[in-house]
Motif scaffolding. Structure first.
Motif, PDB file in Angstrom:
ATOM      1  N   HIS A  36      87.520 -17.581 -14.481  1.00 34.21           N
ATOM      2  CA  HIS A  36      88.116 -17.216 -13.306  1.00 34.21           C
ATOM      3  C   HIS A  36      88.471 -15.430 -13.356  1.00 34.21           C
ATOM      4  CE1 HIS A  36      90.044 -16.782  -9.339  1.00 34.21           C
ATOM      5  NE2 HIS A  36      91.252 -16.336  -9.727  1.00 34.21           N
ATOM      6  N   LEU A  37      87.896 -14.472 -12.650  1.00 29.18           N
ATOM      7  CA  LEU A  37      88.162 -13.093 -12.864  1.00 29.18           C
ATOM      8  C   LEU A  37      89.309 -12.444 -12.050  1.00 29.18           C
ATOM      9  CD1 LEU A  37      85.474 -13.594 -14.577  1.00 29.18           C
ATOM     10  CD2 LEU A  37      84.845 -11.526 -14.176  1.00 29.18           C
ATOM     11  N   GLU A  38      90.326 -12.074 -12.429  1.00 35.13           N
ATOM     12  CA  GLU A  38      91.354 -11.409 -11.606  1.00 35.13           C
ATOM     13  C   GLU A  38      91.022  -9.779 -12.027  1.00 35.13           C
ATOM     14  OE1 GLU A  38      93.805 -12.354  -9.767  1.00 35.13           O
ATOM     15  OE2 GLU A  38      93.633 -14.649 -10.160  1.00 35.13           O
ATOM     16  N   LEU A  39      90.429  -9.278 -11.052  1.00 35.58           N
ATOM     17  CA  LEU A  39      89.984  -7.995 -10.841  1.00 35.58           C
ATOM     18  C   LEU A  39      91.096  -6.830 -10.331  1.00 35.58           C
ATOM     19  CD1 LEU A  39      86.363  -8.604 -10.260  1.00 35.58           C
ATOM     20  CD2 LEU A  39      87.329  -8.546 -12.363  1.00 35.58           C
ATOM     21  N   ILE A  40      91.408  -6.241 -11.417  1.00 36.34           N
ATOM     22  CA  ILE A  40      92.380  -5.079 -10.938  1.00 36.34           C
ATOM     23  C   ILE A  40      91.558  -3.625 -10.967  1.00 36.34           C
ATOM     24  CG2 ILE A  40      94.448  -3.676 -11.507  1.00 36.34           C
ATOM     25  CD1 ILE A  40      95.230  -6.021 -13.123  1.00 36.34           C
ATOM     26  N   LYS A  41      91.600  -3.062  -9.667  1.00 39.57           N
ATOM     27  CA  LYS A  41      90.541  -1.834  -9.665  1.00 39.57           C
ATOM     28  C   LYS A  41      90.844  -0.667 -10.511  1.00 39.57           C
ATOM     29  CE  LYS A  41      88.908   0.752  -5.422  1.00 39.57           C
ATOM     30  NZ  LYS A  41      88.738   2.311  -6.510  1.00 39.57           N
ATOM     31  N   GLY A  42      89.938  -0.099 -11.139  1.00 43.53           N
ATOM     32  CA  GLY A  42      90.048   0.933 -12.111  1.00 43.53           C
ATOM     33  C   GLY A  42      89.351   2.067 -11.355  1.00 43.53           C
ATOM     34  N   ASN A  43      89.530   3.363 -11.801  1.00 45.05           N
ATOM     35  CA  ASN A  43      89.053   4.508 -11.022  1.00 45.05           C
ATOM     36  C   ASN A  43      87.543   4.616 -11.028  1.00 45.05           C
ATOM     37  OD1 ASN A  43      89.459   4.883 -14.388  1.00 45.05           O
ATOM     38  ND2 ASN A  43      88.354   6.794 -13.964  1.00 45.05           N
ATOM     39  N   HIS A  44      86.793   3.906 -11.973  1.00 46.14           N
ATOM     40  CA  HIS A  44      85.369   3.758 -11.673  1.00 46.14           C
ATOM     41  C   HIS A  44      85.033   2.600 -10.941  1.00 46.14           C
ATOM     42  CE1 HIS A  44      84.479   7.180 -14.207  1.00 46.14           C
ATOM     43  NE2 HIS A  44      85.331   7.007 -15.065  1.00 46.14           N
ATOM     44  N   ASP A  45      85.714   1.906 -10.281  1.00 49.92           N
ATOM     45  CA  ASP A  45      85.319   0.589  -9.565  1.00 49.92           C
ATOM     46  C   ASP A  45      85.427   0.916  -8.200  1.00 49.92           C
ATOM     47  OD1 ASP A  45      85.362  -1.142 -11.841  1.00 49.92           O
ATOM     48  OD2 ASP A  45      87.541  -1.258 -11.772  1.00 49.92           O
ATOM     49  N   SER A  46      84.459   0.971  -7.678  1.00 41.30           N
ATOM     50  CA  SER A  46      84.189   1.386  -6.030  1.00 41.30           C
ATOM     51  C   SER A  46      84.565   0.475  -5.063  1.00 41.30           C
ATOM     52  CB  SER A  46      82.778   1.888  -5.570  1.00 41.30           C
ATOM     53  OG  SER A  46      81.827   0.566  -5.946  1.00 41.30           O
ATOM     54  N   ARG A  47      84.846   0.859  -4.004  1.00 45.18           N
ATOM     55  CA  ARG A  47      85.416  -0.127  -2.901  1.00 45.18           C
ATOM     56  C   ARG A  47      84.156  -0.890  -2.417  1.00 45.18           C
ATOM     57  NH1 ARG A  47      90.158  -0.786  -2.607  1.00 45.18           N
ATOM     58  NH2 ARG A  47      91.650   0.873  -2.430  1.00 45.18           N
ATOM     59  N   ALA A  48      82.883  -0.443  -2.626  1.00 42.25           N
ATOM     60  CA  ALA A  48      81.782  -0.913  -2.387  1.00 42.25           C
ATOM     61  C   ALA A  48      81.407  -2.108  -3.315  1.00 42.25           C
ATOM     62  CB  ALA A  48      80.374  -0.232  -2.354  1.00 42.25           C
ATOM     63  N   LEU A  49      81.685  -2.146  -4.625  1.00 46.60           N
ATOM     64  CA  LEU A  49      81.376  -3.058  -5.672  1.00 46.60           C
ATOM     65  C   LEU A  49      82.397  -4.144  -5.081  1.00 46.60           C
ATOM     66  CD1 LEU A  49      80.421  -4.412  -7.909  1.00 46.60           C
ATOM     67  CD2 LEU A  49      82.068  -3.034  -9.297  1.00 46.60           C
ATOM     68  N   PHE A  50      83.664  -3.906  -4.942  1.00 50.61           N
ATOM     69  CA  PHE A  50      84.623  -5.066  -4.756  1.00 50.61           C
ATOM     70  C   PHE A  50      84.083  -5.549  -3.244  1.00 50.61           C
ATOM     71  CE2 PHE A  50      88.849  -4.700  -7.273  1.00 50.61           C
ATOM     72  CZ  PHE A  50      88.322  -4.384  -8.324  1.00 50.61           C
ATOM     73  N   LYS A  51      83.668  -4.837  -2.303  1.00 48.48           N
ATOM     74  CA  LYS A  51      83.286  -5.804  -1.057  1.00 48.48           C
ATOM     75  C   LYS A  51      82.048  -6.543  -1.345  1.00 48.48           C
ATOM     76  CE  LYS A  51      85.166  -2.198   2.133  1.00 48.48           C
ATOM     77  NZ  LYS A  51      84.762  -1.144   3.193  1.00 48.48           N
ATOM     78  N   TYR A  52      81.091  -5.994  -2.307  1.00 44.73           N
ATOM     79  CA  TYR A  52      80.011  -6.818  -2.389  1.00 44.73           C
ATOM     80  C   TYR A  52      80.344  -8.161  -3.308  1.00 44.73           C
ATOM     81  CZ  TYR A  52      75.286  -8.111  -4.144  1.00 44.73           C
ATOM     82  OH  TYR A  52      73.980  -8.820  -4.380  1.00 44.73           O
TER      83      TYR A  52
END
Length: 202
Positions: A81-97
């Motif tokens: 199970h992945l707890e994903l903390i947003k980095g500077n190269h992680d786009s909103r679009a990716l997280f939404k996808y």
């Protein structure tokens, strides 16, 4: 079990080769991606939790959704199970996808999302997990686990770089293969080793 990692940078071809910032001596991003997947799954079980502290991938396509699909395909191959903390190269679009394509894995969603950071307790200590290193000042029993700076370390004993390129593996009795998330026991080795090193410098 809980594990910790950061800065996998899947698909990031500009990092390939030997360099001072983020050495990735692989012939292609496909080999790099598969190496991380293999080493990750050799340690992490499907029911484990991995805190990924940002910069999952760096990949641009037209249309952009193709890169989101490709990154999601790689993440789907990772155990846990992945707890994903947003980095500077992680786009909103990716997280939404990923949020829209979030499978139920062993009774819970595969992904959970955090914009800034996560605080958890371990033994008598707290881990404050962020992408960027945080200057916490004088604190007791709080360790900032972070990524972002790749093959560099913050000269503060309370900051531990958990990225796949971290030089702070030198505090481990047994370094782990590239891309392997760190266990809590290994994090504690890093904390103890870094504190001991700083004590000798005083």
């Amino acid at each position: 079990m809980q594990y910790f990692t950061s800065d996998t940078h899947f698909f990031h071809k500009d990092l390939l080769g030997n360099n001072d910032f983020a050495p990735r001596p692989f012939p292609s991003v496909e080999v790099m991606n598969q190496t991380i997947i293999d080493h990750w799954n050799a340690r992490v079980a499907p029911t484990d939790t991995v805190y990924h502290l940002g910069d999952i991938a760096l990949y641009f396509t037209h249309p952009a959704v193709k890169s989101d699909q490709a990154v999601a395909d790689v993440l789907s191959q990772l155990n846990g199970h992945l707890e994903l903390i947003k980095g500077n190269h992680d786009s909103r679009a990716l997280f939404k996808y990923l949020a829209a394509h979030n499978p139920i894995d062993h009774g819970q969603p595969k992904y959970a999302f955090h914009d800034v950071g996560v605080l958890i307790k371990y033994d008598h200590r707290q881990y404050y997990m962020t992408h960027y290193p945080m200057m916490l000042g004088i604190v007791k029993q709080i360790i900032n686990l972070h990524g972002h700076i790749h093959h560099y370390a913050v000269p503060v004993k309370e900051n531990i770089n958990v990225g796949v390129d971290t030089p702070e593996q030198r505090y481990l009795t047994q370094p782990v293969p590239f891309g392997t998330p760190f266990s809590t026991a290994e994090i504690e080795q890093m904390v103890t080793g870094k504190a001991a090193e700083f004590k000798t410098k005083q």
